[in-house]
Design a protein around this motif. Structure first.
Motif, PDB file in Angstrom:
ATOM      1  N   MET A   1       0.806  -1.195   0.000  1.00 28.70           N
ATOM      2  CA  MET A   1       0.000   0.000   0.000  1.00 28.70           C
ATOM      3  C   MET A   1       0.849   1.258   0.000  1.00 28.70           C
ATOM      4  N   SER A   2       2.135   1.125   0.129  1.00 32.01           N
ATOM      5  CA  SER A   2       2.963   2.308   0.273  1.00 32.01           C
ATOM      6  C   SER A   2       2.969   3.192  -0.966  1.00 32.01           C
ATOM      7  N   GLY A   3       2.737   2.619  -2.152  1.00 29.51           N
ATOM      8  CA  GLY A   3       2.771   3.414  -3.359  1.00 29.51           C
ATOM      9  C   GLY A   3       1.434   4.023  -3.736  1.00 29.51           C
ATOM     10  N   MET A   4       0.408   3.779  -2.954  1.00 29.06           N
ATOM     11  CA  MET A   4      -0.922   4.263  -3.312  1.00 29.06           C
ATOM     12  C   MET A   4      -1.060   5.750  -3.018  1.00 29.06           C
ATOM     13  N   ASN A   5      -1.741   6.438  -3.900  1.00 30.80           N
ATOM     14  CA  ASN A   5      -2.045   7.854  -3.722  1.00 30.80           C
ATOM     15  C   ASN A   5      -3.381   7.932  -2.964  1.00 30.80           C
ATOM     16  N   TYR A   6      -3.315   8.058  -1.659  1.00 36.96           N
ATOM     17  CA  TYR A   6      -4.518   8.019  -0.823  1.00 36.96           C
ATOM     18  C   TYR A   6      -5.405   9.240  -1.029  1.00 36.96           C
ATOM     19  N   GLN A   7      -4.799  10.383  -1.311  1.00 39.72           N
ATOM     20  CA  GLN A   7      -5.605  11.582  -1.572  1.00 39.72           C
ATOM     21  C   GLN A   7      -6.441  11.392  -2.835  1.00 39.72           C
ATOM     22  N   ARG A   8      -5.827  10.807  -3.852  1.00 42.06           N
ATOM     23  CA  ARG A   8      -6.554  10.558  -5.105  1.00 42.06           C
ATOM     24  C   ARG A   8      -7.635   9.502  -4.882  1.00 42.06           C
ATOM     25  N   LEU A   9      -7.314   8.469  -4.117  1.00 39.76           N
ATOM     26  CA  LEU A   9      -8.297   7.428  -3.810  1.00 39.76           C
ATOM     27  C   LEU A   9      -9.494   8.032  -3.082  1.00 39.76           C
ATOM     28  N   LEU A  10      -9.239   8.905  -2.124  1.00 41.57           N
ATOM     29  CA  LEU A  10     -10.322   9.546  -1.382  1.00 41.57           C
ATOM     30  C   LEU A  10     -11.170  10.409  -2.310  1.00 41.57           C
ATOM     31  N   PHE A  11     -10.522  11.199  -3.146  1.00 43.50           N
ATOM     32  CA  PHE A  11     -11.237  12.059  -4.088  1.00 43.50           C
ATOM     33  C   PHE A  11     -12.132  11.236  -5.007  1.00 43.50           C
ATOM     34  N   LEU A  12     -11.563  10.189  -5.595  1.00 37.71           N
ATOM     35  CA  LEU A  12     -12.338   9.352  -6.514  1.00 37.71           C
ATOM     36  C   LEU A  12     -13.451   8.611  -5.787  1.00 37.71           C
ATOM     37  N   SER A  13     -13.169   8.145  -4.587  1.00 41.58           N
ATOM     38  CA  SER A  13     -14.184   7.448  -3.796  1.00 41.58           C
ATOM     39  C   SER A  13     -15.389   8.340  -3.545  1.00 41.58           C
ATOM     40  N   GLN A  14     -15.126   9.576  -3.198  1.00 41.54           N
ATOM     41  CA  GLN A  14     -16.217  10.521  -2.936  1.00 41.54           C
ATOM     42  C   GLN A  14     -17.036  10.787  -4.197  1.00 41.54           C
ATOM     43  N   LYS A  15     -16.360  10.897  -5.332  1.00 43.56           N
ATOM     44  CA  LYS A  15     -17.078  11.136  -6.589  1.00 43.56           C
ATOM     45  C   LYS A  15     -17.906   9.917  -6.996  1.00 43.56           C
ATOM     46  N   MET A  30     -11.072   1.970  -9.895  1.00 41.71           N
ATOM     47  CA  MET A  30     -10.917   0.518  -9.927  1.00 41.71           C
ATOM     48  C   MET A  30      -9.464   0.132 -10.200  1.00 41.71           C
ATOM     49  N   ASP A  31      -8.783   0.880 -11.072  1.00 42.00           N
ATOM     50  CA  ASP A  31      -7.370   0.624 -11.352  1.00 42.00           C
ATOM     51  C   ASP A  31      -6.523   0.757 -10.086  1.00 42.00           C
ATOM     52  N   LEU A  32      -6.761   1.820  -9.321  1.00 39.71           N
ATOM     53  CA  LEU A  32      -6.004   2.022  -8.075  1.00 39.71           C
ATOM     54  C   LEU A  32      -6.198   0.858  -7.109  1.00 39.71           C
ATOM     55  N   LEU A  33      -7.445   0.431  -6.951  1.00 34.05           N
ATOM     56  CA  LEU A  33      -7.716  -0.676  -6.038  1.00 34.05           C
ATOM     57  C   LEU A  33      -7.097  -1.975  -6.535  1.00 34.05           C
ATOM     58  N   PHE A  34      -7.143  -2.208  -7.835  1.00 30.90           N
ATOM     59  CA  PHE A  34      -6.562  -3.430  -8.391  1.00 30.90           C
ATOM     60  C   PHE A  34      -5.044  -3.416  -8.263  1.00 30.90           C
ATOM     61  N   LEU A  61     -16.398   0.456  -3.255  1.00 33.97           N
ATOM     62  CA  LEU A  61     -16.507   1.599  -2.335  1.00 33.97           C
ATOM     63  C   LEU A  61     -16.265   1.168  -0.893  1.00 33.97           C
ATOM     64  N   VAL A  62     -16.801   0.029  -0.528  1.00 37.91           N
ATOM     65  CA  VAL A  62     -16.579  -0.488   0.829  1.00 37.91           C
ATOM     66  C   VAL A  62     -15.104  -0.825   1.018  1.00 37.91           C
ATOM     67  N   ILE A  63     -14.541  -1.508   0.037  1.00 37.10           N
ATOM     68  CA  ILE A  63     -13.127  -1.889   0.120  1.00 37.10           C
ATOM     69  C   ILE A  63     -12.238  -0.650   0.170  1.00 37.10           C
ATOM     70  N   GLY A  64     -12.526   0.326  -0.688  1.00 37.87           N
ATOM     71  CA  GLY A  64     -11.752   1.570  -0.682  1.00 37.87           C
ATOM     72  C   GLY A  64     -11.844   2.282   0.654  1.00 37.87           C
ATOM     73  N   GLY A  65     -13.030   2.252   1.261  1.00 39.61           N
ATOM     74  CA  GLY A  65     -13.205   2.855   2.581  1.00 39.61           C
ATOM     75  C   GLY A  65     -12.345   2.178   3.625  1.00 39.61           C
ATOM     76  N   ILE A  66     -12.248   0.866   3.543  1.00 42.18           N
ATOM     77  CA  ILE A  66     -11.421   0.106   4.492  1.00 42.18           C
ATOM     78  C   ILE A  66      -9.943   0.432   4.272  1.00 42.18           C
ATOM     79  N   VAL A  67      -9.533   0.531   3.010  1.00 42.48           N
ATOM     80  CA  VAL A  67      -8.143   0.891   2.703  1.00 42.48           C
ATOM     81  C   VAL A  67      -7.820   2.270   3.277  1.00 42.48           C
ATOM     82  N   LEU A  68      -8.718   3.225   3.074  1.00 41.28           N
ATOM     83  CA  LEU A  68      -8.497   4.581   3.593  1.00 41.28           C
ATOM     84  C   LEU A  68      -8.496   4.598   5.117  1.00 41.28           C
TER      85      LEU A  68
END
Length: 78
Positions: A1-15, A30-34, A61-68
Motif C-alpha cells: 500500500m505504500s505506493g498508493m495515492n490516498y488523496q486521489r483514492l479519497l477524491f475518486l471514492s467521494q465522486k 478501480m485501477d487504483l484498487l486493483f 466503495l466499501v473496500i476503498g473505505g477500508i483501505v483509507l
C-alpha cells in the motif's frame, strides 16, 4: 500500500459514491484498487467487461473505505 495515492483514492471514492464520477474516474478508482491488490482480478476484469458493474463498484466503495481507514489509522500511530 505504500505506493498508493490516498488523496486521489479519497477524491475518486467521494465522486463515485455521490454518483458524480465520470467513466474514466470510475475506471481510475478501480485501477487504483486493483494495483493495490485490494480487489481481485476477477472483480477487476468483470468490471472492465461491464459485468455487474454497479455491484462491483458498490463493493469497491466499501473496500476503498477500508483501505483509507487503514491508512488513517496507520498515520495516527506514527
Amino acid at each position: 500500500m505504500s505506493g498508493m495515492n490516498y488523496q486521489r483514492l479519497l477524491f475518486l471514492s467521494q465522486k463515485v459514491k455521490s454518483g458524480q464520477a465520470t467513466k474514466p474516474e470510475r475506471d481510475e478508482y478501480m485501477d487504483l484498487l486493483f494495483q493495490n491488490n485490494s480487489i481481485t482480478a476477477k472483480q477487476y476484469h468483470d468490471y472492465k467487461a461491464g459485468r455487474n458493474t454497479e455491484d462491483i463498484l458498490g463493493a469497491a466503495l466499501v473496500i476503498g473505505g477500508i483501505v483509507l481507514l487503514g491508512y488513517l489509522l496507520g498515520k495516527a500511530t506514527e
